[in-house]
Design a protein around this motif. Structure first.
Motif, short mmCIF file in Angstrom:
data_model
loop_
_atom_site.label_atom_id
_atom_site.label_comp_id
_atom_site.label_asym_id
_atom_site.label_seq_id
_atom_site.Cartn_x
_atom_site.Cartn_y
_atom_site.Cartn_z
N ASP A 112 14.78 2.74 -5.28
CA ASP A 112 14.15 4.05 -5.30
C ASP A 112 13.76 4.81 -6.54
O ASP A 112 12.92 5.34 -6.76
N GLY A 125 5.26 3.10 -9.31
CA GLY A 125 5.92 3.31 -8.31
C GLY A 125 7.41 2.71 -8.17
O GLY A 125 7.57 2.19 -9.40
N SER A 126 7.90 2.84 -7.20
CA SER A 126 9.28 2.35 -7.21
C SER A 126 9.46 0.75 -6.85
O SER A 126 8.47 -0.05 -6.06
N LYS A 172 11.09 -0.50 -4.49
CA LYS A 172 11.12 -0.40 -2.91
C LYS A 172 9.56 -0.27 -2.50
O LYS A 172 9.28 -1.28 -1.51
N GLU A 173 8.51 0.09 -3.10
CA GLU A 173 7.26 0.17 -2.72
C GLU A 173 6.72 -1.30 -3.28
O GLU A 173 6.05 -1.94 -2.31
N SER A 228 7.52 -3.70 -0.44
CA SER A 228 6.90 -3.25 1.08
C SER A 228 5.43 -3.80 1.12
O SER A 228 4.71 -3.73 2.23
N LEU A 229 5.07 -4.31 -0.12
CA LEU A 229 3.68 -4.74 -0.01
C LEU A 229 3.23 -5.86 0.97
O LEU A 229 4.23 -6.69 1.40
N ASP A 276 -1.92 -7.15 -3.47
CA ASP A 276 -0.62 -6.83 -3.37
C ASP A 276 0.10 -8.07 -3.92
O ASP A 276 1.23 -7.84 -4.46
#
Length: 243
Positions: A23, A77-78, A80-81, A84-85, A93
């Motif tokens: 995060d 962004g993080s 984590k992001e 999640s792509l 992505d």
């Protein structure tokens, strides 16, 4: 398992191993101009110069990773992001993920040569390809995957050479005395003809790497895009002047 599942699982393992907070970790990705990416080169027909590809660059704690792609992307962004792509359906992505993977692995000291060479260095790099091929093989027939002018020009002086590409502006034209063939239409004919394959790492971004990764003949990948994945997947990589 899908290649991108393997790469994602590997990255998650490193996150856990090195106690990285997904995060809090920031990934910044941007598209580089041709001059930023490759400098002032002797040849002016590299795909990034003529506008057919762009270079994404991700920054992870000061470590940079790159990916050649046809899908521009700006992201902040993080981690984590990033994880999640949608890596299966979206080349946009996938490109973000690959550049970020290279940056994180560079930061952790798990890969190197993640920054593209510049100015005269692509010429210096390309001159090494015939030397390496000669040192490992006798007189092979060489298939080059992806339009990389310096490599094509140097390899064809020493070996029978055929080239596959997906850009319709190049397909069926003669470049450096070599016909550029269709990466889909002529794939089976060229691959069955060749003794060895020299393949652009950017096949990872469009997922066409699946057509080369399991071939029953030597495949060597070139470029910075494949830096991290080559270590994870055990692929042979040729990249002589990148940083």
């Amino acid at each position: 398992m899908n290649i991108f599942d393997t790469l994602k699982d590997y990255l998650l393992e490193q996150v856990d191993k090195y106690n990285l907070d997904m995060d809090m970790i920031s990934i910044v990705s941007k598209s580089l101009s041709a001059k930023e990416a490759i400098g002032n080169t002797k040849r002016k027909d590299f795909p990034i110069i003529v506008g057919k590809e762009i270079m994404l660059e991700a920054d992870f704690k000061g470590a940079k990773g790159q990916a050649f792609t046809s899908t521009p992307a700006i992201f902040e962004g993080s981690l984590k992001e990033i994880l999640s792509l949608d890596l299966h359906a979206s080349s946009h992505d996938r490109s973000l993920f690959i550049a970020s993977l290279n940056a994180v692995m560079r930061h952790l000291g798990m890969t190197d040569r993640t920054i593209h060479c510049k100015n005269n260095e692509p010429e210096v790099c390309a001159k090494n390809f015939p030397k390496v091929i000669k040192s490992k093989f006798n007189n092979p027939k060489v298939a080059i995957i992806g339009y990389q002018p310096a490599i094509i020009d140097n390899v064809k002086d020493f070996f029978e050479t055929r080239v596959l590409d997906l850009n319709p502006e190049f397909i069926d034209t003669i470049q450096y005395n070599v016909k550029i063939e269709d990466g889909i239409r002529d794939y089976e004919d060229v691959i069955s003809w060749a003794d060895i394959i020299i393949c652009t790492g950017s096949t990872l971004c469009n997922n066409s790497i699946v057509n080369f990764i399991s071939l029953n003949k030597p495949v060597y990948y070139y470029g910075t895009t494949i830096a991290g994945a080559s270590n994870i997947l055990g692929l042979k990589r040729l990249c002589f002047c990148s940083k």
